[in-house]
Design a protein around this motif. Structure first.
Motif, PDB file in Angstrom:
ATOM      1  N   SER A  20     -68.015 -48.502  17.314  1.00  0.00           N
ATOM      2  CA  SER A  20     -68.466 -48.287  18.692  1.00  0.00           C
ATOM      3  C   SER A  20     -69.145 -49.551  19.192  1.00  0.00           C
ATOM      4  N   LEU A  21     -69.103 -49.693  20.520  1.00  0.00           N
ATOM      5  CA  LEU A  21     -69.625 -50.917  21.146  1.00  0.00           C
ATOM      6  C   LEU A  21     -70.352 -50.549  22.422  1.00  0.00           C
TER       7      LEU A  21
ATOM      8  N   ILE B 129     -66.507 -53.958  25.480  1.00  0.00           N
ATOM      9  CA  ILE B 129     -65.232 -53.606  24.836  1.00  0.00           C
ATOM     10  C   ILE B 129     -64.142 -54.644  25.125  1.00  0.00           C
TER      11      ILE B 129
ATOM     12  N   GLY C 229     -67.475 -45.623  24.423  1.00  0.00           N
ATOM     13  CA  GLY C 229     -67.559 -46.919  23.744  1.00  0.00           C
ATOM     14  C   GLY C 229     -67.036 -46.866  22.315  1.00  0.00           C
ATOM     15  N   ASN C 230     -66.193 -45.881  22.012  1.00  0.00           N
ATOM     16  CA  ASN C 230     -65.722 -45.674  20.631  1.00  0.00           C
ATOM     17  C   ASN C 230     -64.239 -46.056  20.508  1.00  0.00           C
TER      18      ASN C 230
ATOM     19  N   VAL D 233     -67.753 -56.746  15.462  1.00  0.00           N
ATOM     20  CA  VAL D 233     -68.484 -55.573  15.977  1.00  0.00           C
ATOM     21  C   VAL D 233     -69.985 -55.877  15.983  1.00  0.00           C
TER      22      VAL D 233
ATOM     23  N   GLN E  13     -71.142 -58.209  18.637  1.00  0.00           N
ATOM     24  CA  GLN E  13     -71.177 -57.603  19.981  1.00  0.00           C
ATOM     25  C   GLN E  13     -72.168 -56.431  20.034  1.00  0.00           C
TER      26      GLN E  13
ATOM     27  N   GLY F 217     -72.431 -53.774  18.175  1.00  0.00           N
ATOM     28  CA  GLY F 217     -71.818 -52.455  18.026  1.00  0.00           C
ATOM     29  C   GLY F 217     -72.184 -51.811  16.691  1.00  0.00           C
ATOM     30  N   SER F 218     -71.500 -50.707  16.378  1.00  0.00           N
ATOM     31  CA  SER F 218     -71.729 -50.004  15.113  1.00  0.00           C
ATOM     32  C   SER F 218     -70.414 -49.941  14.332  1.00  0.00           C
TER      33      SER F 218
ATOM     34  N   ALA G  31     -68.668 -45.172  14.145  1.00  0.00           N
ATOM     35  CA  ALA G  31     -69.024 -44.462  15.375  1.00  0.00           C
ATOM     36  C   ALA G  31     -69.134 -42.960  15.133  1.00  0.00           C
TER      37      ALA G  31
END
Ligand SMILES: Cc1cc2nc3c(=O)[nH]c(=O)nc-3n(C[C@H](O)[C@H](O)[C@H](O)COP(=O)(O)OP(=O)(O)OC[C@H]3O[C@@H](n4cnc5c(N)ncnc54)[C@H](O)[C@@H]3O)c2cc1C
Length: 470
Positions: free
Chosen positions: A351-352, A357, A386-387, A418, A421, A423-424, A427
């Motif tokens: 996810s971001l 994205i 965001g996934n 990721v 940016q 993110g995870s 997700a």
């Protein structure tokens, strides 16, 4: 203590009806559904009541025996599969599947943890209500497993992850004590929100035995469209327009690349191509409402008209019947199966921050192709949340074991991007056994320390689902 002695203790305490010990019967309970993980266990316990669960856990705690909670076994990270300890006890919730109450006035539902998700949806529907958690495994997974993995699915953009749907929990702690937090209150600011600790804890802090859940007005009308877009940025611009025009009614906002569609059509040629020409990408948008279908369709068509005018999409197909809506959804839902048919591939459920994205997709692509120019990328997912499922398939002519030598390097590039940016790396699917090393790599030392402290506080003997998450 050896396995025979443990089996006898369990049989004495819980009775033969609750305890499975035959080696041939244990195999199915010690393997994950994809067949990636195989563990060992002395027994499977299938209790019918919370008191039985507590008795089993208390016995295991007294003897330092590991307990592995088990739901529908649809998890994707090996979290419900025991490790190689021959004394493991798998505790299956499958018989605790009662829907205790559905209250259409309070809009709550109280259920036991072993209920199949699809059964909960149907029970809510019978009362003119919606339980909005929805995912492809819904007729196999259990609500206890959903809660323990903080499951997401296709309706998160409107209703949130499952942790947003929970009002209260009943949990058997690693000591064998029963915590009755099964409240249906909407407001309860009385210190730490303990239930949230168990959501997403993958059975490492305790066994969820029941839950009080939120339900919503049933969706009476739906409007579905497939939108062709030229760039991921256009998908975001479209999201912004849809949000302004249809806020509160967007049930799903799903992105898939043109390559995903071509793969699906290649695997199932009987499916109809949605547009005359292929496009770089697509967004499947679904609106839902408890009011009139005509009003909803008008809302969707006006919003898409606006998007076409602002040139953030290049073509639009609006479903005019349920059959058409299903056909459009099938193009999205068949992607995973088409990838399976295509052969071995790497899945990344990341996810971001939603605005990053487009930058992520481009940067990850460039970095991957610099090192592995022939890889095939299949990027799709729940864009509204965001996934992304950033999946990578081997070069067309490569051997099926292509990723044995380079899979880790491919994944490292993607997860590094990721992280760059913000993110995870996970997700929806959690950590389980599969992503433990990524947890160490991407969480800060302070976060890991807080998680370890929590684990020690709840489970000082380390018996609850060992080898998962931490
Ligand atoms: C086809 C397919 C599609 C999927 N799509 C999605 C998706 O869109 N979104 C998504 O989030 N996931 C998805 N998943 C993953 C999976 O369905 C979810 O993780 C689901 O929530 C797992 O539920 P389960 O009952 O199968 O749990 P299991 O796999 O049995 O267990 C998962 C974890 O929860 C623990 N656990 C199970 N029950 C309990 C309990 N009562 N108390 C404490 N711990 C417990 C287990 O120990 C394990 O750690 C998909 C899987 C498949 C196969």
């Amino acid at each position: 203590m050896n396995a025979n002695e443990l089996q006898q203790l369990l049989l004495d305490k819980l009775g033969a009806d609750c305890v499975v010990t035959a080696p041939s019967d244990l195999v199915a309970w010690t393997t994950d559904w994809r067949g990636m993980y195989h563990g060992q266990a002395a027994a499977v316990v299938r209790p019918r009541t919370t008191e039985d669960v507590a008795a089993c856990v208390a016995l295991c705690a007294a003897h330092g025996v590991p307990v592995v909670p088990r739901g529908g076994n649809t998890g994707l990270c090996g979290a419900a599969t025991p490790d190689q300890n021959p004394l493991n006890v798998v505790l299956s919730l499958d018989r605790m599947n009662a829907i205790v109450s559905v209250d259409p006035v309070a809009n709550t539902m109280v259920v036991q943890a072993g209920c199949i998700l699809g059964d909960l949806q149907r029970a809510a529907e019978e009362h003119g209500r919606l339980f909005p958690l929805s995912l492809a495994a819904e007729d196999s997974c259990q609500i206890g497993g959903n809660l323990a993995t903080n499951a997401g699915g296709v309706n998160v953009v409107r209703y949130g992850m499952v942790r947003d749907l929970v009002l209260g929990l009943e949990v058997v702690l690693p000591s064998g004590e029963i915590w009755n937090g099964l409240r249906t209150l909407r407001k309860d600011n009385t210190g730490y929100d303990l239930k949230q600790l168990f959501l997403g804890s993958e059975g490492t802090l305790g066994i969820i035995t029941a839950a009080a859940l939120r339900i919503f007005p049933a969706t009476k009308s739906r409007a579905v469209a497939l939108v062709a877009i030229d760039t991921p940025q256009h998908a975001l611009d479209l999201f912004s327009i849809m949000f302004e025009r249809c806020a509160g009614r967007i049930d799903a906002f799903e992105y898939f690349s043109g390559d995903c569609l071509e793969l699906v059509l290649g695997v199932t040629p009987s499916l109809r191509r949605p547009f005359a020409e292929p496009h770089a990408g697509y967004v499947l948008v679904e609106l839902g409402d408890s009011g009139e279908a005509e009003v909803l369709h008008e809302l969707l068509e006006n919003a898409l008209g606006d998007a076409l005018e602002r040139e953030c999409c290049s073509d639009v197909a609006v479903a005019s019947s349920l059959a058409q809506a299903c056909a459009l959804w099938q193009l999205r839902e068949d992607i995973s199966e088409a990838q399976r048919v295509d052969g071995p591939h790497l899945k990344h459920d990341v996810s971001l921050p939603i605005e990053r994205i487009p930058a992520f997709i481009e940067a990850a692509r460039q970095r991957l192709f610099a090192q592995f120019p022939d890889l095939r990328l299949f990027v799709f997912g729940h864009l509204g949340d965001g996934n992304l499922h950033y999946n990578v398939s081997r070069p067309r002519d490569a051997a099926p074991d292509y990723f044995t030598s380079c899979g880790d390097a491919v994944t490292d590039i993607i997860l590094d991007e990721v992280a760059r940016q913000d993110g995870s790396f996970s997700a929806e699917h959690g950590i389980g056994q599969l992503k433990r090393k990524h947890l160490r790599a991407y969480k800060s030392a302070l976060e890991i320390r807080m998680m370890e402290d929590l684990k020690r506080t709840f489970d000082p003997k380390g018996i609850m689902n060992p080898g998962k998450i931490l």
